[in-house]
Design an enzyme around this catalytic site. Sequence first.
Site, short mmCIF file in Angstrom:
data_model
loop_
_atom_site.label_atom_id
_atom_site.label_comp_id
_atom_site.label_asym_id
_atom_site.label_seq_id
_atom_site.Cartn_x
_atom_site.Cartn_y
_atom_site.Cartn_z
CB THR A 128 -0.88 0.04 1.28
OG1 THR A 128 -0.02 0.21 2.41
CG2 THR A 128 -1.70 -1.23 1.45
CG ASP A 129 -0.23 4.96 -1.75
OD1 ASP A 129 0.39 4.27 -2.59
OD2 ASP A 129 -1.20 5.68 -2.02
CB CYS A 130 0.72 3.75 4.73
SG CYS A 130 -0.74 2.71 4.55
CE1 TYR A 131 2.87 -0.37 8.18
CE2 TYR A 131 0.57 0.05 7.63
CZ TYR A 131 1.61 0.01 8.57
OH TYR A 131 1.35 0.33 9.87
#
Lengths: 502, 128
Positions: A128-131
């Site tokens: 994901t964008d954060c992970y």
Amino acid sequence: MEKSIDEINTRIRDGSAVVVTAEEMPDIVSELGEEGALREIDVVTTGTFGAMCSSGAFFNFGHADPPIRMERLWLNDVEAYAGIAAVDAYIGATQESTTEGATYGGAHVLEDLVSGRQVELRAISKGTDCYPRRTLTTDLLLDDLNQAIMVNPRNTYQCYNAVTNQSDRTLNTYMGTLLSNTGNISYSGAGLLSPLANDPTLSLIGGGVPIFLGGGSGMVIGEGTQSSPANGFATLMVSGDLKEMNSDYLRAASITGYGVTLYIGLGIPLPVLNTDIVRNTAVRDEDLVTSIVDYGVPRRDRPVLRTVTYAELKSGSVEIDGEMIRTSPISSFSMARQVAGDLKARVEEGAFTLALPTMRINNQKRNRPMRETARTPRVREIMNPAVVTITENELVKTAAKKLLKGETNHLPVIDREGRLVGIITTYDVSKSVLRDGDALTVSEIMTKKVVTISADEAVDLAAQRLEQNNISALPVVDSSRHVIGILNAVDLGKLIQRRWQP
Amino acid sequence: MKLFITVPREVIKQPLIAQVVLETGVLINVERAHIDSTEGWILIDIPDAEGDRISARLIERGVDVKKLEKAVIHDEYECVECGACISICPQEVFSYDEDYHLVITDDRCILCGRCVPACPHQALSIRQ
């Protein structure tokens, strides 16, 4: 006379508390009387060490760089539940390895970690964008984890059924090997040392109570899953820090035919506050009654053959129907003693103080069976009631005709009263033609020991029976062995396929 | 005592045990045996005092004889003394002492191997 928990804790701290194990208590009470024992004894320690399948641990692995939100993860190829986000997971003791099957599982991962061995973590994610990270592999020691918190949803049964097997097949169960024809009896539990057997009303054991768990300290969270104190089968949910535990008290096991489980030592110190508690902790094996249940019957409600005390079970043999049957435990009494003894030493040293429950457990609760909305199909619903049969004295030639006409491979053989006496298959008929021509009678070539099923059994049992005996059809019989149908593996296969298709 | 007899192909068809019983008058108890066309083995139980005599007679007949000792290999670290082995052993090799410690009387063992898969902790194996 009553004592308060504060008085007892003060004595523990200054080293003057009198601590005994639950095994020592009955004789002390006999000698001093209840009032005398209340005056003399401050703490009774209990202990148990056995297979506790419903166990596991929460881990936090710390964040990797770049970070990953683990969606699925494996520790030494044993999958842990990762649906709790980022780098948290819960590993269950009975989860089996994807590569080694039933010889290695969640319990072994726990034992390896506690023993200081390295464990391989593998994880995957969609990114994901954060992970952003999608895969991760690393080797970890217990010390590398931020948290490793054991949380066992169902531990330390107050009492457990003893089991035997009246069927004609050896069974491999979570209670160990059960020999056929009532060949042995297996039981579990520490009897008079068992924590909940010493507090059957749950007056002292409840949420927040400190315990000994796996060699470290932990606490009771509250009622365990499946707990049923109203009929003497209470359980506890417990927790403890895995980092404090040691492999003397935490052992992985693999039970043949069942799978992986965790043996763990659990002990609870009980403060002696009043004579009710004195009476409860004076319990002996002779007072603790359980049932001997027949696991030969593959149903939820299994027949009880008799009741029995732990004293009888521990004696090594118990009578069933006039015969002495050998007994053996699957939990360790010597280890249970060690737990209670170790806990006694810790309390005596002042290293372990006691607390009353901050949350009491409802002792009136009774466990319920599952509400099943989609009823498991029964044999009656899929069997073929138009079964073609043959009698013993008919010729094999007649059997061949019937097999062809009935388009079946199995002919149940019946006697004059219509009772099942054997079975013949197309294979038997072909073989007999080669051997002696077609002059033989059915009784000369039939298989006399027929594997059957009754119409009210679940189809799942039929499937298991076909597989275990490596056969493809089961005559369906009533209680007087009249053939009322035949169940074919092909029909069963179709049904099971339908049930599991999404 | 128990003797483990390995029977080579040359003498496989001979009534070995029966001959030794007739010659010596010793009652030999055959506990387990496996014989096929090319080889075989026999596990017998005999009175301790007759060990040398019976062994000698058997060896004369062309078989290999070993005294069965320490048949059960017990991993004391893995064992938690749960006792799952006790009631499943047909020879009552396993028992508890008064302190619930496991006692192994392995001179009773007939190498059936039933205890090996029955041990939840994989602490038992049989010497082959």
